[in-house]
Enzyme design. Structure first.
Site, mmCIF file in Angstrom:
data_model
loop_
_atom_site.group_PDB
_atom_site.id
_atom_site.type_symbol
_atom_site.label_atom_id
_atom_site.label_comp_id
_atom_site.label_asym_id
_atom_site.label_seq_id
_atom_site.Cartn_x
_atom_site.Cartn_y
_atom_site.Cartn_z
ATOM 1 N N TYR A 43 -2.602 -8.489 0.178
ATOM 2 C CA TYR A 43 -1.747 -8.091 1.308
ATOM 3 C C TYR A 43 -0.492 -7.360 0.875
ATOM 4 C CZ TYR A 43 1.780 -11.705 0.502
ATOM 5 O OH TYR A 43 2.777 -12.454 -0.036
ATOM 6 N N GLY A 90 12.725 -15.907 2.405
ATOM 7 C CA GLY A 90 13.493 -14.933 3.193
ATOM 8 C C GLY A 90 12.999 -14.952 4.645
ATOM 9 N N THR A 122 17.920 -10.061 2.278
ATOM 10 C CA THR A 122 18.932 -9.100 1.838
ATOM 11 C C THR A 122 18.321 -7.713 1.870
ATOM 12 O OG1 THR A 122 19.594 -10.804 0.273
ATOM 13 C CG2 THR A 122 20.561 -8.607 -0.047
ATOM 14 N N ASP A 204 -20.030 21.142 5.281
ATOM 15 C CA ASP A 204 -19.955 20.395 4.009
ATOM 16 C C ASP A 204 -20.956 20.986 3.007
ATOM 17 O OD1 ASP A 204 -19.578 18.414 2.111
ATOM 18 O OD2 ASP A 204 -20.763 16.905 3.183
#
Ligand code: SPV
Ligand code: MG
Length: 431
Positions: A43, A90, A122, A204
Site C-alpha cells: 500500500y 500520526g 507534521t 497496432d
C-alpha cells in the site's frame, strides 16, 4: 513502565518521526515496529534502502527501547506479540485506504485493553522535501530499472497495468484499494503497443515509431516511480533491436517483451483471422542473444513472447520455443492465448514449470479473464499484465459524453458522470 508501540515504514527519519518518538516517551518505553518490505509495498511506496538499514535507523535512536519486525499491515499479530499499553501514530490515517488500518488498531486495542494516541502529523516544507526526495530517488533509472527483478522475488505475482500517458501513469502509480483488510496496488506498468497506438488513433502494426514510443515512456516516467515493462512488438530488425535495448536500459525501463513474429505484425487478438508469420526459432533466438550481448546492466530483462498458441501451432511448438529462447538468454517467457478458457495457458505453465522452476512466466489474460491472480500464481506465473483495460474503459465513457452533448445541445446532462473541476485541477502534484 508502560509500553508504547509505533510502527514505521520510512527510509529517512525526519522531524515528524522524532515528534512521535518524543511524544511516546511521555507515555512509557517505546517499542518500534518496522513494517516488512513485503507488507510495505502492498500500500506504500517501495523502500529505497534495504530492510536491515531501515531497522538500523531506529536501533540506536535515543528513546527507542526495542525494534521488532511487523510482518502484516494489520496490527492483530504484532499487538498480540508486543502487548503494548499504547499504540502511537500520526493523525494522517483517518481517510483513504489507511483508515482501515486505524480501525483495525482501535478494534484490536479494545480487545487487548490498550489505547490509541494520535499525534498531529507534521507537514511542512522540510518534511515535504524529504518525501519528494525519496520519490525522486525511486524514479531514477538505476533504482527503477532493477525493481522488476526485485518484485518478482517479493510478490506472489507481479500485477502490471497498461499505461499510455502521464495520466494513465498516475492511475497506475497512485491507485490503492483496501478490501476486507487486504491492501492492493499495481506493482508495475505495461506500455502496450496496442494502447500506445490506439491513443494516437493508429493501428497496432509497428507503425508508431520508436521515437514516439520512447516519448510515451518519458511522459509516464515523468510522473511515476513504478517499473516499466515495454511492449517491443517484434523488436524489429536485430540490427535495430540492439540500439533499442541500449536506449530502454538507459532510460530505466526494466524489461522489453518481444514476440516471435516477423513481417507485418498484427495484434495477437486477431489470431489466425489475419495473415501473421511466426519467426523461426533460429532467427528469434539470435535476436534475443544479440540484445543480451549489448545490455550493460544485470537489471534489464529481455522477455521472449511466444505466439504458437495464438497462431495454432500447438503446445509442443510453444514449449520447444520456450526452451530455445531461454537457452538463447531470454530472462522470461511470455505465453499468449486468445481463448476464453485458460486451459491451454495453464497446460503450458504446468509443463514448462515441471522442467524449469526459475525462468519467470508472464501472461496477459485479456481473453481468458476469468482466471484469478492466485490461480495463475499457483501454476507458476510470475507476472500478470492487464494489457488494455484502461483504454477500453476510457473510450466508451468519452464516446458517451460526446454523444450526450450532441443530443442535449449542452453539457449539463453529462456533468454528474464527470470528475469535478476542482478535483481535476488538483489531480496533478505540484513541485
Ligand atoms: C499489447 O497490449 O499491445 C499486446 C498484448 O501486445 S495483446 O494486445 O493481447 O497482443
Ligand atoms: Mg502489443
Amino acid at each position: 513502565m508502560k509500553k508504547v508501540y509505533a510502527c514505521f515504514c520510512t527510509d529517512v527519519i525526519h522531524e515528524g518521526h522524532l515528534n512521535i518518538i518524543n511524544k511516546a516517551k511521555e507515555y512509557g518505553e517505546l517499542v518500534v515496529g518496522i513494517l516488512s518490505d513485503e507488507a510495505m509495498i502492498r500500500y506504500n511506496r517501495f523502500p529505497t534502502i534495504g530492510f536491515e538499514e531501515r531497522v538500523a535507523l531506529f536501533k540506536n535512536l535515543e528513546g527507542v527501547s526495542e525494534v521488532v519486525i511487523q510482518h502484516d499491515i494489520m496490527y492483530d499479530k504484532i499487538i498480540e506479540e508486543v502487548k503494548p499499553d499504547y499504540v502511537i501514530h500520526g493523525d494522517n490515517w483517518k481517510e483513504g485506504p489507511e483508515a482501515a488500518i486505524r480501525a483495525n488498531v482501535i478494534e484490536v486495542l479494545e480487545k487487548n485493553g490498550g489505547e490509541l494516541i494520535e499525534v498531529p502529523y507534521t507537514y511542512n516544507e522540510n518534511v515535504k522535501r524529504v518525501d519528494d526526495r525519496l520519490k525522486e530517488k525511486l524514479a531514477m533509472p538505476e533504482f527503477r530499472r532493477k525493481r522488476l527483478r526485485q518484485l518478482i522475488k517479493m510478490r506472489p505475482i507481479v500485477k502490471t497495468i497498461e499505461v499510455h500517458s502521464g495520466l494513465t501513469g498516475l492511475i497506475a502509480e497512485k491507485t490503492v484499494v483496501e478490501n476486507d483488510g487486504e491492501f492492493d496496488q499495481f506493482d508495475a506498468m505495461w506500455i502496450s503497443s496496442l494502447c500506445d497506438s490506439t491513443a494516437k488513433g493508429k493501428p497496432d502494426i509497428e507503425l508508431v515509431d520508436m521515437t514516439s514510443r520512447c516519448r510515451t515512456i518519458d511522459d509516464v516516467m515523468e510522473v511515476t516511480t513504478k517499473p516499466i515493462i515495454f511492449d517491443g512488438d517484434t523488436g524489429g530488425l536485430t540490427e535495430h533491436f540492439v540500439y533499442l535495448v541500449r536506449t530502454l536500459e538507459r532510460m530505466g525501463v526494466s524489461a522489453i517483451i518481444i514476440e516471435d513474429k516477423t513481417g507485418l505484425k498484427k495484434n495477437s487478438l486477431f489470431g489466425t483471422e489475419v495473415a501473421q508469420t511466426q519467426d523461426t526459432i533460429e532467427n528469434f533466438s539470435a535476436k534475443i542473444a544479440a540484445g543480451k550481448k549489448v545490455q550493460l546492466t544485470d537489471d534489464f530483462m529481455i522477455i521472449a513472447r511466444i505466439e504458437s498458441l495464438i497462431l495454432e501451432q500447438g503446445m509442443e511448438d510453444a514449449l520447444n520455443r520456450a526452451r530455445a529462447f531461454r537457452d538463447a538468454g531470454a530472462d522470461g517467457i511470455m505465453i499468449h492465448s486468445r481463448k476464453k478458457d485458460p486451459a491451454e495457458i495453464l497446460e503450458f505453465c504446468d509443463k514448462f514449470r515441471a522442467e524449469d522452476k526459475e525462468t519467470p512466466i508472464v501472461v496477459v489474460p485479456s481473453s481468458f479473464n476469468t482466471i484469478t491472480e492466485a490461480e495463475l500464481a499457483e501454476h507458476g506465473v510470475n507476472i500478470v499484465i492487464y494489457a488494455n483495460q484502461l483504454t477500453r474503459s476510457a473510450f466508451p465513457a468519452m464516446e458517451q459524453t460526446a454523444k450526450d452533448i450532441l443530443k442535449y445541445h449542452r453539457a449539463k446532462e453529462v456533468d454528474s458522470r464527470l470528475m469535478p473541476i476542482k478535483q481535476i485541477l488538483t489531480l496533478i502534484d505540484e513541485l
